[in-house]
Design an enzyme around this catalytic site. Structure first.
Site, PDB file in Angstrom:
ATOM      1  N   GLU A 120     -12.253  -4.523  -2.539  1.00 54.50           N
ATOM      2  CA  GLU A 120     -12.566  -3.743  -2.213  1.00 54.50           C
ATOM      3  C   GLU A 120     -12.959  -2.185  -3.273  1.00 54.50           C
ATOM      4  OE1 GLU A 120      -7.745  -1.246  -2.727  1.00 54.50           O
ATOM      5  OE2 GLU A 120      -8.360  -3.285  -3.303  1.00 54.50           O
ATOM      6  N   HIS A 207      -3.603  -2.036   2.786  1.00 58.10           N
ATOM      7  CA  HIS A 207      -2.254  -0.949   2.235  1.00 58.10           C
ATOM      8  C   HIS A 207      -2.208   0.187   3.499  1.00 58.10           C
ATOM      9  CE1 HIS A 207      -4.640   1.113  -0.677  1.00 58.10           C
ATOM     10  NE2 HIS A 207      -4.303  -0.119  -1.431  1.00 58.10           N
ATOM     11  N   ASN A 210      -0.531   3.448   2.003  1.00 58.15           N
ATOM     12  CA  ASN A 210      -0.776   4.077   0.197  1.00 58.15           C
ATOM     13  C   ASN A 210      -2.221   4.147   0.757  1.00 58.15           C
ATOM     14  OD1 ASN A 210       1.274   1.641   0.166  1.00 58.15           O
ATOM     15  ND2 ASN A 210       1.697   3.856  -1.032  1.00 58.15           N
ATOM     16  N   ARG A 218       0.909  16.733  14.652  1.00 61.03           N
ATOM     17  CA  ARG A 218      -0.569  17.197  14.839  1.00 61.03           C
ATOM     18  C   ARG A 218      -1.378  15.912  14.374  1.00 61.03           C
ATOM     19  NH1 ARG A 218       3.380  21.330  15.463  1.00 61.03           N
ATOM     20  NH2 ARG A 218       2.490  22.295  13.426  1.00 61.03           N
ATOM     21  N   GLY A 239       9.199  -2.377  -1.887  1.00 62.06           N
ATOM     22  CA  GLY A 239      10.172  -1.199  -1.309  1.00 62.06           C
ATOM     23  C   GLY A 239       9.726  -0.154  -2.201  1.00 62.06           C
ATOM     24  N   HIS A 241       5.624   0.967  -2.965  1.00 58.99           N
ATOM     25  CA  HIS A 241       4.715   1.626  -1.760  1.00 58.99           C
ATOM     26  C   HIS A 241       4.897   2.086  -0.467  1.00 58.99           C
ATOM     27  CE1 HIS A 241       2.660  -0.366  -5.606  1.00 58.99           C
ATOM     28  NE2 HIS A 241       1.997   0.076  -4.636  1.00 58.99           N
ATOM     29  N   ASP A 265      -0.749  -7.245  -3.087  1.00 61.33           N
ATOM     30  CA  ASP A 265      -1.507  -6.094  -4.318  1.00 61.33           C
ATOM     31  C   ASP A 265      -1.671  -6.519  -5.776  1.00 61.33           C
ATOM     32  OD1 ASP A 265      -3.979  -4.028  -4.708  1.00 61.33           O
ATOM     33  OD2 ASP A 265      -2.295  -2.316  -4.377  1.00 61.33           O
TER      34      ASP A 265
END
Length: 360
Positions: A120, A207, A210, A218, A239, A241, A265
């Site tokens: 990551e 994720h 996030n 738009r 609940g 993130h 995570d």
């Protein structure tokens, strides 16, 4: 031992009223409950969870450079909490830290519970870096492509999270060709850039909600493009993130129920002490939050079984929630759903009570 289960999840299906017989640590039979005594009653029997984004556990971070033993410690911490298979995740850091993580993963190839490596970063959009250190962010380079190729050659699964709008198209194509799952994350991609990335072989989004621009009427951006596409999307179900309302909206907006999966995570505090060090700064778990000195979320303090319980609390049906922590993560990697059948190891069996906690 005969175990009676009100619900059984196996081979991609939710069955009611099942009996499993276990001898010498193996499932020797599994079928409908047709009466007869059982030695133990549980609410749900299912395979242990699969988590594709595990930064740490048991007091250890993948970036701690503790080698293969560090990865084993992390895997053991999550297995004790009901997650049987993980993708250890190395976050943005110095080139040598990434190289050490690759070497450690290759050393553990074939070991139970360790599927490979999730890289990551460091190829992220700086303004969407989250807790990732600015000083290590750099464009996609050949070194990462070579790391992915080496991991795949060792028979390991690979995920690479990057900002696709900043990646050199030729290098991105090479990375896709290695067989790694390329995931868009920590990105400021707009709608055309996101769609171009999906066309170029990016098959996943990291994720959801996030570390990406939030959508508007738009400007849907990567977030809107992901929800309205066939790519896989990971989501954190603590609940915090993502609110339960937004999680439900996202699930309703997907083309099918088989595209969105849960990731923890998780950081070193999961199954470990309530603090750890990241980039020279102490991160503490307080009321379920992990916050760095800049006030940004520093990963999550949650495990997959708790995430499953949260999904149910959020109003997600059981038959939709279970595959989000089991089969869909495996599908992302090209692996088949797991079938609890004769010969299945009891160590890979997760037994939960009606509150979605490990059955006593």
């Amino acid at each position: 031992m005969r175990i009676g289960a009100r619900y059984l999840w196996s081979d991609g299906r939710l069955c009611e009223q099942a009996v499993l017989k276990i001898e010498d640590g193996k499932v020797v039979s599994c079928g409908p409950r047709n009466g007869g005594p059982v030695d133990r009653e549980v609410h749900l029997a299912m395979p242990a969870c699969t988590d594709l984004q595990v930064n740490g556990g048991g007091g250890v971070m993948v970036n701690d450079a503790k080698g293969a033993d560090g990865l084993r410690t992390i895997a053991a911490a999550h297995r004790a909490l009901g997650t049987g298979w993980i993708m250890p995740t190395v976050i943005t850091d110095a080139p040598e830290v990434l190289a050490d993580a690759v070497e450690a993963a290759i050393e553990t190839a074939g070991e139970p519970g360790l599927l490979g490596l999730h890289i990551e970063g460091p190829h992220l959009a700086e303004r969407r870096r989250g807790t990732h250190a600015t000083r290590y962010i750099r464009p996609l380079d050949r070194a990462t492509v070579d790391h992915a190729r080496a991991l795949k050659a060792a028979g390991l699964q690979v995920i690479v999270t990057l900002a696709p709008e900043l990646a050199d198209p030729a290098l991105l194509a090479e990375l896709v060709d290695t067989g790694a799952v390329v995931s868009a994350g920590h990105s400021g991609a707009d709608l055309p850039q996101a769609r171009a990335a999906f066309d170029a072989g990016v098959t996943c989004v990291t994720h959801l909600f996030n570390a990406m621009d939030q959508m508007s009427s738009r400007a849907p951006g990567l977030l809107g493009a992901a929800i309205d596409s066939e790519v896989y999307c990971g989501i954190i179900a603590d609940g915090l993130h993502v609110t339960p309302e937004m999680l439900r909206i996202a699930l309703r907006g997907r083309p099918s129920t088989g595209l969105t999966f849960v990731v923890s995570d998780a950081m070193a505090t999961v199954g470990g002490p309530d603090s750890f060090w990241l980039y020279g700064n102490e991160i503490r778990a307080v009321d379920g939050h992990l916050i760095n000195a800049e006030g940004a979320f520093a990963g999550a303090h949650i495990d997959m079984v708790t995430s499953l319980a949260n999904l149910l609390t959020f109003g997600i049906p059981l038959a939709q929630a279970i595959p989000m922590v089991t089969d869909i993560p495996r599908k992302v990697l090209g692996l088949p759903p797991q079938s609890i059948c004769d010969g299945w190891s009891a160590d890979d069996l997760l037994l939960l009570d009606a509150e979605m906690k490990p059955a006593a």
